[in-house]
Design an enzyme around this catalytic site. Structure first.
Site, PDB file in Angstrom:
ATOM      1  CB  CYS A  95      44.217  21.714  25.932  1.00 35.38           C
ATOM      2  SG  CYS A  95      43.579  22.942  27.076  1.00 35.38           S
ATOM      3  NE  ARG A 132      42.413  30.709  29.570  1.00 35.41           N
ATOM      4  CZ  ARG A 132      41.610  29.945  28.823  1.00 35.41           C
ATOM      5  NH1 ARG A 132      40.301  30.146  28.862  1.00 35.41           N
ATOM      6  NH2 ARG A 132      42.073  29.001  28.026  1.00 35.41           N
ATOM      7  CG  HIS A 194      48.713  23.463  25.474  1.00 29.96           C
ATOM      8  ND1 HIS A 194      48.111  23.166  24.288  1.00 29.96           N
ATOM      9  CD2 HIS A 194      47.726  23.887  26.311  1.00 29.96           C
ATOM     10  CE1 HIS A 194      46.808  23.400  24.412  1.00 29.96           C
ATOM     11  NE2 HIS A 194      46.559  23.841  25.619  1.00 29.96           N
TER      12      HIS A 194
HETATM   13  N1  GLN Z   1      38.807  26.445  25.296  1.00 26.78           N
HETATM   14  C1  GLN Z   1      39.166  25.467  26.258  1.00 26.78           C
HETATM   15  C2  GLN Z   1      39.296  26.020  27.675  1.00 26.78           C
HETATM   16  O1  GLN Z   1      39.446  27.126  27.846  1.00 26.78           O
HETATM   17  C3  GLN Z   1      40.474  24.783  25.847  1.00 26.78           C
HETATM   18  C4  GLN Z   1      41.629  25.729  25.802  1.00 26.78           C
HETATM   19  C5  GLN Z   1      42.887  25.102  25.192  1.00 26.78           C
HETATM   20  O2  GLN Z   1      42.854  24.229  24.324  1.00 26.78           O
HETATM   21  N2  GLN Z   1      44.054  25.585  25.612  1.00 26.78           N
HETATM   22  O3  GLN Z   1      39.300  25.281  28.584  1.00 26.78           O
END
Ligand code: GLN
Length: 245
Positions: A95, A132, A194
């Protein structure tokens, strides 16, 4: 006795959604085969002279942590990671760490955060008004199906010289436009998965360990482990994602 050294990049800065578990998983699955493992924390406070790693692992992080990590990657730590990549060290970037292995990450406020350019890709955050990418994710890869959890705002676009890690079966993956997920080039792998990724995907964990062992003993074979619990967890994600056959 086979010995492996794992480098954990920015363990305090880039570690969300249990990403630290990937290091623990590689360590345990190697030790269960009688392989001796050392783990090195890699960050910009450390003197990296003479530090050798066979596997390099980095987790995710919020935009603020990524900016701090990117600043560190402009110095000795960045040289260390690039050198490792050029020497076929096995890499897994998750990520936010994955995004920083691309050319750039434009964060939720439009700030351009430089990456290392190991993957020919860029990540653009479309802004906080856009939902998101959050939830369980299942992908099909050359190494079989991988399951995990994704939570990112950034959308990643691969360039011509970097392959995706896999194809999205459930979830969002790299972006809302194509069904690619992650990236891979040589022995470097990037993903949005993740969870942490490796404990629920023992076949992929073993693939990374196997690759690292080849540096010392081409043809080295890993002995089988009893992965009943691991596959139970894996199949659990498939079930709740409506993918269990
Ligand atoms: N900050 C980054 C995004 O929002 C990565 C987030 C994360 O590592 N889960 O895409």
């Amino acid at each position: 006795m086979m010995q492996l050294s794992i480098g954990h990049l920015f363990p305090d800065l880039m570690n969300i959604y249990a990403d630290r578990g990937n290091v623990e998983c590689l360590k345990k699955r190697s030790e269960w085969r009688g392989i001796q493992v050392s783990v090195h924390q890699i960050n910009n406070e450390m003197d990296l002279h003479g530090v050798h790693v066979d596997l390099l692992i980095v987790g995710g992080g919020q935009d603020r942590q990524q900016l701090e990590a990117s600043n560190a990657l402009q110095g000795a730590v960045g040289h260390f990671v690039k050198h490792a990549f050029e020497n076929n060290v096995v890499m897994l970037a998750v990520c936010g760490g994955f995004q920083l292995m691309g050319v750039r990450y434009v964060d939720a406020d439009g700030l351009e955060i430089p990456g290392l350019g190991i993957f020919d890709m860029e990540t653009i955050h479309p802004g906080r008004q856009i939902r998101r990418a959050v939830g369980n994710i299942v992908i099909e890869t050359q190494k079989g199906q991988l399951v995990g959890y994704e939570n990112h705002g950034g959308q990643t676009y691969l360039g011509g010289s970097t392959e995706p890690l896999g194809k999205v079966l459930v979830g969002h993956g790299n972006n809302a436009a194509d069904d690619t997920e992650g990236a891979r080039i040589e022995t470097a792998y990037g993903t949005y998965l993740h969870g942490s990724l490796l404990p629920k995907n023992p076949h992929f964990a073993d693939h990374l360990i196997h690759l690292a062992c080849q540096h010392y003993e081409p043809g080295f074979k890993l002995s089988e482990l009893d992965d009943e619990l691991e596959w139970c967890a894996h199949n659990g994600v498939l079930k709740i994602s409506g993918r269990s056959d």
